[in-house]
Design a protein around this motif. Structure first.
Motif, PDB file in Angstrom:
ATOM      1  N   PRO A 178       0.818  -1.216   0.000  1.00 10.24           N
ATOM      2  CA  PRO A 178       0.000   0.000   0.000  1.00 10.24           C
ATOM      3  C   PRO A 178       0.850   1.264   0.000  1.00 10.24           C
ATOM      4  N   THR A 179       0.216   2.384  -0.299  1.00 13.02           N
ATOM      5  CA  THR A 179       0.835   3.696  -0.142  1.00 13.02           C
ATOM      6  C   THR A 179      -0.095   4.564   0.688  1.00 13.02           C
ATOM      7  N   GLY A 180       0.479   5.429   1.507  1.00 10.39           N
ATOM      8  CA  GLY A 180      -0.311   6.330   2.332  1.00 10.39           C
ATOM      9  C   GLY A 180      -0.225   5.979   3.802  1.00 10.39           C
ATOM     10  N   ALA A 181      -0.177   7.021   4.644  1.00 11.37           N
ATOM     11  CA  ALA A 181       0.099   6.823   6.063  1.00 11.37           C
ATOM     12  C   ALA A 181      -1.010   6.080   6.797  1.00 11.37           C
ATOM     13  N   ASP A 182      -2.279   6.440   6.558  1.00 13.56           N
ATOM     14  CA  ASP A 182      -3.355   5.808   7.319  1.00 13.56           C
ATOM     15  C   ASP A 182      -3.434   4.316   7.064  1.00 13.56           C
ATOM     16  N   VAL A 183      -3.333   3.910   5.807  1.00 13.40           N
ATOM     17  CA  VAL A 183      -3.422   2.489   5.498  1.00 13.40           C
ATOM     18  C   VAL A 183      -2.215   1.750   6.063  1.00 13.40           C
ATOM     19  N   VAL A 184      -1.054   2.393   6.062  1.00  6.94           N
ATOM     20  CA  VAL A 184       0.135   1.777   6.656  1.00  6.94           C
ATOM     21  C   VAL A 184      -0.060   1.581   8.156  1.00  6.94           C
ATOM     22  N   VAL A 185      -0.559   2.605   8.839  1.00 14.20           N
ATOM     23  CA  VAL A 185      -0.798   2.489  10.281  1.00 14.20           C
ATOM     24  C   VAL A 185      -1.837   1.411  10.565  1.00 14.20           C
ATOM     25  N   GLN A 186      -2.882   1.357   9.746  1.00 14.20           N
ATOM     26  CA  GLN A 186      -3.910   0.328   9.919  1.00 14.20           C
ATOM     27  C   GLN A 186      -3.307  -1.064   9.815  1.00 14.20           C
ATOM     28  N   LEU A 187      -2.408  -1.243   8.862  1.00 15.67           N
ATOM     29  CA  LEU A 187      -1.812  -2.561   8.661  1.00 15.67           C
ATOM     30  C   LEU A 187      -0.889  -2.957   9.800  1.00 15.67           C
ATOM     31  N   THR A 188      -0.302  -1.987  10.505  1.00 15.93           N
ATOM     32  CA  THR A 188       0.564  -2.340  11.625  1.00 15.93           C
ATOM     33  C   THR A 188      -0.216  -3.035  12.738  1.00 15.93           C
ATOM     34  N   GLU A 189      -1.538  -2.918  12.737  1.00 18.87           N
ATOM     35  CA  GLU A 189      -2.349  -3.540  13.780  1.00 18.87           C
ATOM     36  C   GLU A 189      -2.447  -5.053  13.637  1.00 18.87           C
ATOM     37  N   PHE A 190      -2.241  -5.558  12.421  1.00 19.79           N
ATOM     38  CA  PHE A 190      -2.437  -7.003  12.257  1.00 19.79           C
ATOM     39  C   PHE A 190      -1.466  -7.643  11.271  1.00 19.79           C
ATOM     40  N   ALA A 191      -0.601  -6.863  10.657  1.00 18.91           N
ATOM     41  CA  ALA A 191       0.267  -7.406   9.617  1.00 18.91           C
ATOM     42  C   ALA A 191       1.731  -7.146   9.949  1.00 18.91           C
ATOM     43  N   ASP A 192       2.584  -7.879   9.297  1.00 19.37           N
ATOM     44  CA  ASP A 192       4.026  -7.656   9.357  1.00 19.37           C
ATOM     45  C   ASP A 192       4.356  -6.730   8.195  1.00 19.37           C
ATOM     46  N   ILE A 193       4.805  -5.516   8.490  1.00 15.02           N
ATOM     47  CA  ILE A 193       4.916  -4.507   7.433  1.00 15.02           C
ATOM     48  C   ILE A 193       6.270  -3.810   7.471  1.00 15.02           C
ATOM     49  N   THR A 194       6.833  -3.612   6.310  1.00 16.95           N
ATOM     50  CA  THR A 194       8.022  -2.793   6.134  1.00 16.95           C
ATOM     51  C   THR A 194       7.583  -1.492   5.475  1.00 16.95           C
ATOM     52  N   VAL A 195       7.977  -0.368   6.060  1.00 17.81           N
ATOM     53  CA  VAL A 195       7.562   0.938   5.564  1.00 17.81           C
ATOM     54  C   VAL A 195       8.780   1.705   5.086  1.00 17.81           C
ATOM     55  N   THR A 196       8.695   2.246   3.894  1.00 21.52           N
ATOM     56  CA  THR A 196       9.753   3.076   3.338  1.00 21.52           C
ATOM     57  C   THR A 196       9.240   4.508   3.215  1.00 21.52           C
ATOM     58  N   ASN A 197       9.922   5.433   3.880  1.00 19.00           N
ATOM     59  CA  ASN A 197       9.599   6.858   3.757  1.00 19.00           C
ATOM     60  C   ASN A 197      10.584   7.481   2.781  1.00 19.00           C
ATOM     61  N   THR A 198      10.094   7.947   1.660  1.00 12.29           N
ATOM     62  CA  THR A 198      10.968   8.387   0.573  1.00 12.29           C
ATOM     63  C   THR A 198      10.977   9.898   0.426  1.00 12.29           C
ATOM     64  N   SER A 199      11.899  10.390  -0.383  1.00  7.44           N
ATOM     65  CA  SER A 199      11.790  11.743  -0.918  1.00  7.44           C
ATOM     66  C   SER A 199      10.748  11.722  -2.043  1.00  7.44           C
ATOM     67  N   GLY A 200      10.445  12.914  -2.561  1.00 12.84           N
ATOM     68  CA  GLY A 200       9.408  12.971  -3.590  1.00 12.84           C
ATOM     69  C   GLY A 200       8.053  12.650  -2.996  1.00 12.84           C
ATOM     70  N   GLY A 201       7.262  11.878  -3.732  1.00 13.34           N
ATOM     71  CA  GLY A 201       5.957  11.491  -3.232  1.00 13.34           C
ATOM     72  C   GLY A 201       4.945  11.370  -4.348  1.00 13.34           C
ATOM     73  N   SER A 202       3.669  11.326  -3.952  1.00 17.27           N
ATOM     74  CA  SER A 202       2.600  11.260  -4.946  1.00 17.27           C
ATOM     75  C   SER A 202       2.482  12.613  -5.646  1.00 17.27           C
ATOM     76  N   ASP A 203       2.009  12.575  -6.884  1.00 20.10           N
ATOM     77  CA  ASP A 203       1.917  13.821  -7.632  1.00 20.10           C
ATOM     78  C   ASP A 203       0.835  13.722  -8.696  1.00 20.10           C
ATOM     79  N   VAL A 204       0.535  14.842  -9.281  1.00 18.04           N
ATOM     80  CA  VAL A 204      -0.368  14.922 -10.430  1.00 18.04           C
ATOM     81  C   VAL A 204       0.428  15.519 -11.572  1.00 18.04           C
ATOM     82  N   TRP A 205       0.573  14.741 -12.649  1.00 22.26           N
ATOM     83  CA  TRP A 205       1.262  15.245 -13.827  1.00 22.26           C
ATOM     84  C   TRP A 205       0.345  16.219 -14.561  1.00 22.26           C
ATOM     85  N   LEU A 206       0.895  17.368 -14.914  1.00 23.85           N
ATOM     86  CA  LEU A 206       0.195  18.384 -15.686  1.00 23.85           C
ATOM     87  C   LEU A 206       0.857  18.444 -17.060  1.00 23.85           C
ATOM     88  N   ASN A 207       0.123  18.147 -18.096  1.00 26.54           N
ATOM     89  CA  ASN A 207       0.711  18.040 -19.428  1.00 26.54           C
ATOM     90  C   ASN A 207       1.142  19.421 -19.928  1.00 26.54           C
TER      91      ASN A 207
END
Length: 537
Positions: free
Chosen positions: A278-307
């Protein structure tokens, strides 16, 4: 920075987290940690649990490609392509998501000459494609040459066309670049990490079929059954153990298209699926409640390309108006709930971060002035937002409609595509605005691919001469200071042109359930070394 955690009950646990990892999780979740972090962002992983041989797993993903061709799809640095592609093709090498450093896999060595104009790669012996033919230096040469053939229509043509390739011996290939490049290892990982069987490629050509529909690689798995775009089932490659004894652990993996992340989480929690990225903080936090999860915090991020090549966003004022109109924190939360907004191209832990290059803040008065100015010239900001069918994208689409609805002389239409149509649009540039992402620890190759005018994924058409010159000079930038000057130029020009709209920070997870062990996340952090994945013994 990478987090690996499991937080539920008395289940079998991974090794304890380091202080730095705990602090990283606190940053994602909004919590705190009562300790100071050691210098640097590093993974520290002790002994991996023993795994049993056998069993199957399902990974649910937002979309799937309809071909698995290493000259057409990406084995590295892709959300849709990479997990499936790397399961079939493996990786010559990969980049550590935390440090951006090179890690070798099928390659035993990768050595440049003194001026970085010639790179020599040597394979591990005993690697075999799933059709029983050897993966050797000639196979790598064939694949890169195939990418350099215009008739292939490869996404990596520009990277391959200028290379001179010489097979030195069965396991050694020498690559001569058109000009020195100390970062060419990142191009290798980005564009050529997946190698297909030349025998199978020639057979597909003789049969008049696309190789991507009958793929053969040397990865831990091979295709068993496939409904393109929906379900891919792979089974163990019987030859892979010659390279990695005992691997793969799993008998079978199913990749299933489930566009909605809420449904993906539900599938994981119910046991219908065992893997999700998954991507996004809330879903990552939700998964920590019941799953084994590796989280990568990167530079950049989600974006909207404007042509940048067609109206309205061929006018910089239209792009500026979007930046000024939108509340970035609200946009980031709508795009991926709970995710902090991206404040600059580089995260604060990056050596290239500079607060002087932070993104512009919302300014509704300036936005309206720009919308009015453009309308008065007969160029009202009217555009279509091309997107996917998912709960998250519906939320963001509704956000755009509501936020821009507060202004005069601007309108947006939402166009929902199938996953395949969306992928085709991102690659062809047939859109006005479209969601995407630029996630990275090492800015090479992601920012080069994204922002160079001839970049592999620059379908939004940003063509800035200063950026071209700066990125072209990476080949001679052998020190961090020299590279910092280049990235300062890129950031400065980005703020001048605002070619795309950055939304949320990069929070990328790779989650498994129960005792499914996935020790090594790679590249973006949304993929793993599949041969290592197995159920704990």
């Amino acid at each position: 920075m990478i987090v690996r955690t499991r937080t539920r009950g008395n289940r079998r646990r991974r090794p304890a987290l380091t202080v730095g990892v705990m602090l990283a999780l606190a940053a994602v979740t909004g919590g705190s940690a009562a300790a100071s972090s050691p210098s640097g962002d590093h993974r520290v992983v002790s002994a991996v649990p023993d795994r049993q041989t056998g069993g199957s797993a399902m990974m649910v993903a937002t979309a799937q490609v309809v071909q698995l061709d290493p000259q057409l799809q990406r084995v590295s640095f892709a959300f849709t392509d990479a997990p499936m592609m790397s399961a079939v093709y493996g990786n010559l090498a990969w980049l550590d998501p935390a440090t951006g450093e090179l890690e070798l896999y099928f390659l035993e060595s990768l050595e440049p000459n003194e001026d970085f104009s010639v790179w020599t790669m040597t394979l591990h012996p005993g690697i075999t494609f799933s059709d029983g033919t050897p993966m050797d230096a000639e196979a790598i040469r064939y694949n890169i040459a195939r990418a350099a053939d215009p008739d292939t229509g490869s996404r990596f043509y520009e990277s391959a066309a200028a290379l001179e390739l010489e097979v030195v011996d069965d396991l050694t290939l020498q690559v001569t670049l058109a000009e020195p490049n100390p970062s060419w290892y990142a191009t290798l990982v980005s564009d050529f990490a997946g190698i297909g069987s030349p025998t199978a490629m020639e057979q597909a050509k003789a049969d008049g079929v696309e190789f991507g529909t009958v793929p053969v690689g040397a990865g831990p798995f091979m295709v068993k059954d496939w409904t393109p775009g929906q379900t891919l089932i792979v089974e163990r490659n019987p030859y892979f153990a010659d390279f990695r004894p005992g691997e793969p652990y799993l008998d079978e993996i199913t990749f299933e298209t489930v566009p909605d992340q809420v449904q993906q989480v539900n599938a994981l929690q119910s046991g219908a699926a065992q893997i999700v990225a998954p991507t996004g903080a809330d879903v990552v936090v939700q998964l920590t409640e019941f799953a084994d999860i590796t989280v990568t915090n990167t530079s950049g991020g989600s974006d909207v390309w404007l042509n940048n090549t067609i109206p309205p966003f061929d006018d910089v004022r239209a792009r500026q108006a979007i930046w000024y109109a939108l509340d970035q924190a609200a946009a980031a939360n709508a795009f991926a709930a709970g995710t902090p907004p991206a404040r600059s191209l580089f995260g604060e832990s990056s050596p290239y971060y500079d607060a002087a290059f932070e993104f512009p803040a919302q300014d509704t008065e300036q936005a309206q002035a720009l919308f009015d100015e453009l309308a008065a010239e007969g160029k009202p900001v009217e555009f279509t937002y091309t997107t996917l069918s998912s709960a998250a994208q519906t939320e963001f689409s509704n956000f755009l409609l509501a936020a821009l609805g507060e202004f005069d002389n601007v309108s947006v239409t939402i166009d929902v595509k199938t996953s395949d149509e969306y992928l085709q649009a991102t690659r062809s540039g047939e859109y006005q605005a479209i969601p995407h992402g630029a996630y990275f620890s090492n800015p090479i190759p992601t920012l080069v691919d994204t922002f160079h005018p001839d970049g592999l994924i620059n379908s939004f058409g940003w063509d800035n001469p200063a950026v071209r010159e700066a990125l072209d000079s990476l080949g001679t930038a052998t020190t961090e200071e020299a590279q910092r000057e280049i990235w300062n130029t890129v950031q400065e020009q980005f703020l001048t042109d605002l070619p795309i709209y950055f939304v949320g920070q990069g929070v990328i997870g790779f989650a498994t359930v129960d005792d499914l062990v996935a020790p090594t996340v790679i590249n973006y952090g949304n993929n793993v070394l599949w041969g290592e994945v197995g159920y704990a013994a």
